[in-house]
Scaffold this active site. Structure first.
Site, short mmCIF file in Angstrom:
data_model
loop_
_atom_site.label_atom_id
_atom_site.label_comp_id
_atom_site.label_asym_id
_atom_site.label_seq_id
_atom_site.Cartn_x
_atom_site.Cartn_y
_atom_site.Cartn_z
CD GLU A 96 -10.70 6.26 21.98
OE1 GLU A 96 -11.49 5.96 21.11
OE2 GLU A 96 -10.93 7.08 22.89
CG ASP A 97 -6.38 2.76 21.67
OD1 ASP A 97 -7.59 3.03 21.58
OD2 ASP A 97 -5.56 2.96 20.76
#
Ligand code: MN
Length: 737
Positions: A96-97
Site C-alpha cells: 500500500e505505502d
C-alpha cells in the site's frame, strides 16, 4: 501463565521510547525461536526489506514506521504463527505505502506470502462503515478473505490491536470512526474466532475512545477496589497454593480481573451500580489433564464453601466458540464470593486465543488440533443461534472447510463445504426449508441437492404444498437441516398415529366379537356416519388418529361400533367373544404393544420413571400424547392404573433395541479429592456415558451427594455399571434414583 492479562495494563499507553525498544528486531527474534532455522532466516530477510521500504516514514508518534509492522509481527509470534504469516505481517503495509508490486513479493517470498499481503491490503481498502448496506459488503469481503486463509484475519487483528493501542497518538477527529469500526467489526470477529484476549483488549480500547469519561471513572473505581482487595487476593492465592501442594496437584494459579468494558456492560444491562458488581476478581487454575480439572474442583470445594447453583461444567458442554472450563463460585476468606475457572493448558490456549491456538498448540506439542477445533465450529453451527450476538447471521465456520453464500438481500451465510440448497434454505429459516421446492443459484434454476460454492447468490423457491422429503437426509450436510427434516417428519407422524389407532381399535373390536374394522365402503357408510356423529369427528381417519393419540378411548368407540354393526345385522363372532373373555386381564402377545425404543408422536418413553430395557413396563394412552411407556413400579403409573385402567396397555420391550436410555442414579461418597474423577473413569470403563452431573455436599458429614444421569443400554448393563461404581473406594452408596 501469569496474571498479567488483566485489563488495567491495557489502559496505560506506553511512552514512545518503550514502544521503540520493544519493537526492535532483536526482541522479535527472541519470540520466534519456535521456528526452524530457515524460517527465522526468512523472517529476518522480510524484516530487512520492510525496514528498507519504510525508511524515512514515521508513525504519528514520531517513531520510525517499521516499529508498527514489528509490533504486529510480535503479536502474531505470540500466537506462534508460521514464518509465511510473520513475513506477511512485516510487509503488511508495504504494498500500500511503499510503491512495490505483488510480483516483487512473489519473487522474494513466494506466492503464499504475496497472497497474504495482498489479502491484507484489500481488507485495508474496504470502506468499513456502520451503514447497513456497506457493513454487509465489508463483512462479505472480509469473510471471503478469511475463507481463503484465516491467517489474513489474524494478522489484520494484530494490526488493528496495535493501531488501537496507539490511537491516542492520532488526531482526535479520527478516534470515533476507528474505535467504532473496532467495536462493531473487529471485536466481534475476534470474539467469533474465540480470540478472547484480543477481543477483550479491542473492546476495552474502543470503550476508552468512544466513552472516555465513563472509561476514566471506571478505571478509578476499579483501581480503588483493587487496592482494597489486594490483601484478600494475596491471602486467597496463598491458601490456594497451600491446598494444592497438600493435594500434590501441580497447577498454575493466577488472579484475573473483569475488563472495564464488561463491567460497564453489566452495569448498563443489569441497571446496577459499580458497588453491586461482586465478581471483579477471580482466580484461574490451570492443571495438567482433564481429569485433574475435576480433582482441582474437589480441592477447591474442600477449601471454601461453594455457592450452590454456580457450578458450571463447560468441559462437558463447551461454549459456542469452543471455550472449555469448569466454573465454580466459592465463598472465600472474609465471606467474599470469588469465581474460579479450572482448565487444562490446551483449554486455556483455546480460551484465550481461539482459532490461533491451532498454531500455538502445534508449535508447542507438534500436535494438530485444527481438526478438533474445526469440528467444534461445525457443531456450533448446528446449534441454535443466540440472537443477542452481534453478527448472528454470520457463523464462525471459517477456513477452507466453509463456503460463504448470499441471500437475495445480500446477507451472508456461512455453511460447511459440501452444503446444499436445502442446507441453505434451513439456515435461512426452517419454514423456508420445509417448503423449499427448488432454487435459483446465481439466477439459474438449480435442483435442491446442488452443492454451494463460495460467493453463490441463492434464492430459494418455495411452494405451500412442498414438504420435506426423507431422501434429503442423504445429501444435507448441516445438523440443522438434518434435525429440522427429522423434526418435520416426527410431527407429521399422522401415519404412525393412524397405524396405532387402527391397532387399538381392531383390538377393542375383537373384545366385542368383531374381527375387523368395518371397511370404508358404501355398505358401511351408514355405520360410519352414525359413529362419526357419536364421536364428533369429521372423518374416519381423524377418528382413528384420535384413538392412536389417546384423545379417545378405543373400547368406548368399539362398543358403539359393535352396537351399530349389530343394528345393521352383523352379529358378533361368539368364538372371538369367548376367547376375548379368556384373554381378559392377561397379557397375551396379540394384546401387547412391542416397544422398540423408537419414539414418535404416538409413543414416548416416560421421563418420570425412565424405564430401560429389562424393566417391566406398561403403556398408558395419554390424553393427546399417544402411548407413554412407564415402568410398572412407577408411582405415577400405579396411580393411573387405579384411576384410568381403561387406558392402560400391556407392553414389552422388543428383543433388538439399538439405542441407549437415560437413567438417573444417585451416589453418596466420602468427598476426598478425586472422587469425581474416579467416578467418571469408572463410568467410562463400564461404557456408560454421563449426560448430566449435579453435586452437593452435606456440610456436617462431609458426604458428597452426587446425582448423575447416565446413558445405558439395558437393565443388565445398568446393574454392571452400579456394581463397578460400588467398587470405587470413596463411594459409600450407589443406587438407581
Ligand atoms: Mn498496519
Amino acid at each position: 501463565m501469569s496474571a498479567s492479562r488483566c485489563s488495567a495494563k491495557l489502559s496505560k499507553s506506553k511512552p514512545a521510547s518503550v514502544n521503540a525498544s520493544e519493537a526492535s528486531f532483536a526482541s522479535l527474534l527472541t519470540k520466534i525461536q519456535y521456528l526452524d532455522r530457515s524460517g527465522i532466516e526468512t523472517v529476518r530477510q522480510a524484516y530487512r526489506w520492510a525496514d528498507e521500504l519504510h525508511l524515512g516514514q514515521l508513525r504519528n508518534s514520531g517513531e520510525p514506521y517499521i516499529t508498527h509492522p514489528l509490533t504486529v509481527t510480535a503479536l502474531c509470534a505470540d500466537w506462534k504463527l508460521d514464518a509465511q504469516a510473520l513475513c506477511a505481517a512485516l510487509l503488511h503495509d508495504a504494498l500500500e505505502d511503499c510503491g512495490i508490486a505483488k510480483r516483487d513479493i512473489i519473487e522474494r517470498f513466494g506466492s503464499t506470502v504475496a497472497d497474504l499481503v495482498d489479502g491484507l491490503t484489500k481488507l485495508e481498502k474496504l470502506p468499513v462503515t456502520s451503514r447497513e448496506e456497506n457493513q454487509a459488503e465489508s463483512f462479505r469481503k472480509m469473510l471471503l478473505a478469511m475463507a481463503s486463509d484465516v491467517r489474513v484475519i489474524l494478522i489484520k487483528l494484530a494490526d488493528r490491536t496495535h493501531n488501537m493501542r496507539t490511537l491516542g497518538e492520532t488526531p482526535p477527529s479520527k478516534w470515533a470512526r476507528i474505535a467504532g469500526e473496532t467495536q462493531e467489526i473487529y471485536a466481534p470477529i475476534a470474539h467469533r474466532l474465540g480470540l478472547n484476549q484480543t477481543y477483550r483488549e479491542l473492546q476495552d480500547l474502543s470503550f476508552k475512545y468512544l466513552r472516555p469519561w465513563r472509561y476514566q471513572t471506571l478505571t478509578q473505581a476499579t483501581a480503588k477496589a483493587r487496592a482494597r482487595a489486594r490483601d484478600l487476593v494475596q491471602r486467597g492465592q496463598k491458601d490456594l497454593e497451600a491446598a494444592f501442594t497438600k493435594a500434590k496437584l501441580p497447577c498454575t494459579i493466577s488472579g484475573r480481573e473483569k475488563t472495564l468494558f464488561s463491567i460497564y456492560r453489566k452495569m448498563r444491562t443489569k441497571h446496577v451500580n459499580f458497588s453491586d458488581i461482586n465478581d471483579l476478581f477471580g482466580f484461574r487454575i490451570v492443571v495438567g489433564s482433564l481429569s485433574e480439572c475435576y480433582t482441582a474442583l474437589g480441592v477447591l470445594h474442600q477449601l471454601y464453601k461453594p455457592v450452590p447453583g454456580r457450578f458450571k461444567d463447560h468441559i462437558a458442554i463447551p461454549k459456542a466458540n469452543g471455550y472449555q472450563s469448569l466454573h465454580t463460585t466459592l465463598i472465600g476468606p472474609s465471606g467474599v464470593t470469588v469465581e474460579f475457572q479450572i482448565r487444562t493448558e490446551p483449554m486455556h490456549w483455546i480460551a484465550e486465543s481461539g482459532v490461533a491456538a491451532h498454531w500455538l498448540y502445534k508449535a508447542q506439542t507438534g500436535h494438530n488440533i485444527g481438526a478438533q477445533w474445526l469440528q467444534s465450529l461445525v457443531d456450533i453451527q448446528n446449534e441454535t443461534v443466540d440472537a443477542s450476538e452481534f453478527w448472528d447471521h454470520v457463523r464462525v465456520d471459517l477456513f477452507p472447510d466453509a463456503v460463504y453464500v448470499f441471500t437475495p438481500k445480500n446477507k451472508i451465510m456461512a455453511l460447511p463445504r459440501g452444503a446444499t440448497v436445502v442446507d441453505f434454505a434451513y439456515a435461512v429459516h426452517s419454514t423456508i426449508g420445509d417448503r423449499c421446492m427448488s432454487a435459483r443459484v446465481n439466477g439459474e434454476l438449480a435442483p435442491l441437492r446442488t452443492g454451494l460454492k463460495n460467493g453463490d447468490r441463492i434464492e430459494v423457491i418455495t411452494a405451500p404444498v412442498s414438504q420435506p422429503n426423507p431422501a434429503w437426509l442423504s445429501f444435507v450436510r448441516t445438523g440443522r437441516a438434518r434435525s429440522k427434516i427429522r423434526h418435520y417428519m416426527k410431527t407429521q407422524a399422522q401415519s404412525q398415529s393412524l397405524a396405532m389407532g387402527q391397532k387399538l381399535l381392531a383390538q377393542a373390536l375383537r373384545s366385542e366379537g368383531y374381527d375387523q374394522i368395518p371397511p370404508q365402503d358404501t355398505a358401511s357408510q351408514a355405520i360410519w356416519d352414525k359413529a362419526l356423529r357419536f364421536t364428533g369427528n369429521k372423518s374416519v381417519e381423524e377418528l382413528i388418529i384420535d384413538l392412536g393419540l389417546g384423545k379417545r378411548v378405543a373400547s368406548v368407540v368399539a362398543k358403539r361400533l359393535a352396537r351399530l354393526l349389530a343394528e345393521f345385522g352383523l352379529a358378533p363372532n361368539p368364538l372371538l367373544l369367548s376367547s376375548a373373555l379368556l384373554m381378559n386381564g392377561e397379557s397375551t402377545s396379540s394384546n401387547q404393544i412391542i416397544v422398540d425404543g423408537s419414539e414418535s408422536a404416538s409413543m414416548t418413553i416416560s421421563s418420570c420413571c425412565h424405564p430401560i430395557p429389562g424393566d417391566d413396563i406398561v403403556g398408558y394412552l395419554g390424553h393427546g400424547e399417544g402411548l407413554v411407556i412407564h415402568s410398572t413400579s412407577c408411582s405415577v403409573a400405579t396411580r393411573l392404573v387405579r384411576k384410568d385402567a381403561d387406558r392402560m396397555m400391556a407392553a414389552v420391550w422388543s428383543d433388538d433395541i439399538e439405542r441407549s436410555f437415560i437413567v438417573p442414579i444417585q451416589i453418596d461418597a466420602a468427598d476426598g479429592h478425586g472422587v469425581l474423577a474416579q467416578i467418571t473413569s469408572a463410568l467410562a470403563a463400564a461404557d456408560a456415558n454421563i449426560v448430566h452431573i449435579d453435586m452437593a455436599q452435606e456440610p456436617t458429614t462431609g458426604i458428597a451427594d452426587l446425582r448423575l444421569r447416565i446413558a445405558v443400554q439395558t437393565a443388565d448393563h445398568l446393574a454392571q455399571v452400579l456394581a463397578s461404581l460400588a467398587r470405587v473406594k470413596p463411594v459409600l452408596n450407589v443406587k438407581r434414583a
